[in-house]
Enzyme design. Structure first.
Site, PDB file in Angstrom:
ATOM      1  N   HIS A  14       0.836  -1.197   0.000  1.00  0.00           N
ATOM      2  CA  HIS A  14       0.000   0.000   0.000  1.00  0.00           C
ATOM      3  C   HIS A  14       0.872   1.248   0.000  1.00  0.00           C
ATOM      4  O   HIS A  14       2.092   1.193   0.096  1.00  0.00           O
ATOM      5  CB  HIS A  14      -1.001   0.013   1.176  1.00  0.00           C
ATOM      6  CG  HIS A  14      -0.441   0.391   2.510  1.00  0.00           C
ATOM      7  ND1 HIS A  14      -1.227   0.756   3.578  1.00  0.00           N
ATOM      8  CD2 HIS A  14       0.840   0.472   2.965  1.00  0.00           C
ATOM      9  CE1 HIS A  14      -0.464   1.037   4.615  1.00  0.00           C
ATOM     10  NE2 HIS A  14       0.780   0.878   4.285  1.00  0.00           N
ATOM     11  N   CYS A  33       4.951   5.197   5.562  1.00  0.00           N
ATOM     12  CA  CYS A  33       3.897   4.556   4.779  1.00  0.00           C
ATOM     13  C   CYS A  33       3.505   5.388   3.559  1.00  0.00           C
ATOM     14  O   CYS A  33       2.660   4.964   2.766  1.00  0.00           O
ATOM     15  CB  CYS A  33       2.673   4.257   5.646  1.00  0.00           C
ATOM     16  SG  CYS A  33       2.843   2.739   6.589  1.00  0.00           S
ATOM     17  N   HIS A  39       5.133  -0.116  -0.428  1.00  0.00           N
ATOM     18  CA  HIS A  39       5.842  -0.994   0.512  1.00  0.00           C
ATOM     19  C   HIS A  39       4.808  -1.983   1.012  1.00  0.00           C
ATOM     20  O   HIS A  39       3.605  -1.798   0.780  1.00  0.00           O
ATOM     21  CB  HIS A  39       6.430  -0.191   1.683  1.00  0.00           C
ATOM     22  CG  HIS A  39       5.369   0.436   2.510  1.00  0.00           C
ATOM     23  ND1 HIS A  39       4.765   1.604   2.154  1.00  0.00           N
ATOM     24  CD2 HIS A  39       4.725   0.012   3.627  1.00  0.00           C
ATOM     25  CE1 HIS A  39       3.819   1.892   3.030  1.00  0.00           C
ATOM     26  NE2 HIS A  39       3.759   0.940   3.926  1.00  0.00           N
TER      27      HIS A  39
HETATM   28 NI    NI Z   1       2.424   1.024   5.542  1.00  0.00          NI
END
Ligand code: NI
Length: 135
Positions: A14, A33, A39
């Site tokens: 995501h 993120c 990743h």
């Molecule tokens: Ni993440």
């Protein structure tokens, strides 16, 4: 009332980002993120169904059936997939664990044949989990 938990694991890619924001702004908002080239996480999902025991079967719900429902409506759509691009029930949703939990709840809530969905828990790492109970 008996509570049944089925645990499943899946791996998915995501990226957390706000469309239109720069990579720097996204990094400030979402940290690692937000990495532009995706990743992955190894997620653990726990689905809890609550219900009364059927005296004829001794079950609240056959766990095999619960497993098949989770596989059909959730795992086939997320395991080894890109949550931003591949998962129909996450279209237009920032795939944070909070949002994934709510979306999985919405996928499953009408599919449980006996008892009712009580909670959806999602572990993104060993140290963090997110839980939704439909409110
Ligand atoms: Ni993440």
């Amino acid at each position: 009332m008996v509570y049944i938990t089925r645990r499943e694991t899946f791996a998915a890619a995501h990226r957390l980002f706000k469309p239109g924001a720069s990579d720097e702004e996204n990094f400030r908002m979402f940290g690692k993120c937000s990495h532009p080239n995706w990743h992955g996480h190894n997620y653990t999902l726990e689905v809890v169904v609550a219900g009364e025991v059927n005296p004829e079967t001794g079950f609240v719900l056959d766990v095999k059936e619960l497993k098949n429902i989770i596989h059909k409506y959730v795992l086939e759509k997320v395991d080894h997939k890109n949550l931003n691009l591949d998962t129909d029930f996450l279209k237009g949703i920032i795939p944070t664990s909070e949002n994934i939990c709510i979306a999985i709840w919405n996928q499953l809530k009408d599919k449980i044949p006996s008892g009712k969905l009580y909670s959806v828990k999602l572990y993104e790492t060993e140290n963090n989990y997110f839980e939704y109970r439909g409110e």
